[in-house]
Motif scaffolding. Structure first.
Motif: not given
Ligand code: ADP
Length: 257
Positions: A1-11, A19-23
């Motif tokens: 399984i390979v996952c890529t994602g990005n960290p999210q920050y609030n205002d 938020i990311g996706a795994c394939v």
């Protein structure tokens, strides 16, 4: 399984999650392995009949020479050259599968580097009538490496220099010792490679595209295999090139005590 994602920050700039996706790439991997196995088995199976054709062609040439039929003998020589090309293509495919499965074997031993270079250049000079291979070889002495594999790299660089400089008539091969390393360079005055592509040529199956390039036969494996060999021997391989003017391919090998 390979996952890529990005960290999210609030205002306020605080981390709020990813938020990311795994394939699942299991199937992709299986297909890749099947492809590698196929190339390995197919090249192995091709080797036997080609070796046998080569043996018959050699007998045929000797027979024609004996009866003084040089015209036919020369035709068989041409056949032999094409068989050699086929053998080398099959060898490249086999080497690639060995590299990928970690089975490329090395038999290191001491050998006279200048002797090897001279013998090889003599052989390669016979493959071209147009080019003169000029040597500038400083005394190197004994080197500890896999002689056949180093020959393979040199053959590849020199045959490329011949192939990619159809309008030139010289190739220069240099060897010297620099900072406790053997350094070998093959210089041609051919079509050259544009700056943005010089690193890519060492990648598997990579061939520079372009109008002129289509006329040169090849699989795009020689430099990839050469770079794997040189890396495994603890050296480096690189190219300096100017499009339209020519290329200089060099490799280094550490001097072992
Ligand atoms: P092949 O020659 O079979 O295509 P190589 O791996 O030996 O494979 O080379 C990869 C690519 O690098 C070639 O297709 C060519 O575009 C480029 N190349 C290699 N050597 C030279 C050279 N001496 N001059 C110009 N281009 C070269």
């Amino acid at each position: 399984i390979v996952c890529t994602g990005n960290p999210q920050y609030n205002d306020a700039g605080n981390f709020s999650g990813y938020i990311g996706a795994c394939v699942d790439i299991t199937e992709q991997k299986q297909l890749q392995n099947q492809k590698d196995d196929f190339i390995g088995i197919a090249s192995h199976e091709l080797k036997t009949p080609v070796t046998s054709i080569k043996a018959y062609a050699q007998v045929l040439e000797a027979m024609f020479r004996k009866t003084g039929d040089d015209r036919k003998a020369n035709m068989v020589v041409k056949m032999n050259n094409q068989i050699d090309r086929l053998t080398s293509l099959i060898g490249d495919l086999l080497d690639v599968t060995k590299i990928q499965s970690g089975r490329l074997q090395f038999n290191d031993s001491w050998f006279d580097f200048n002797q090897l270079m001279q013998d090889m250049i003599e052989d390669l000079q016979r493959t071209t009538e147009k080019h003169q291979i000029i040597t500038e070889l400083n005394p190197i002495g004994q080197v500890y490496a896999d002689k056949d594999r180093i020959s393979q790299v040199l053959t590849n660089l020199i045959t490329n220099a011949i192939k990619y400089s159809p309008d030139a008539d010289q190739i220069i091969v240099q060897a010297e010792i620099v900072d406790n390393e053997v350094m070998v360079c093959v210089k041609d005055f051919g079509i050259g490679i544009s700056h943005d592509k010089t690193d890519k040529v060492f990648e598997q199956f990579y061939r520079v595209s372009g109008d002129k390039q289509h006329t040169f036969p090849g699989l795009g494996l020689g430099l990839y295999i050469s770079s794997e060999i040189i890396k495994r021997e603890g050296g480096r391989i690189w190219v300096n090139s100017v499009q339209g003017k020519g290329s200089t391919f060099c490799f280094s090998l550490p001097i072992k005590q």
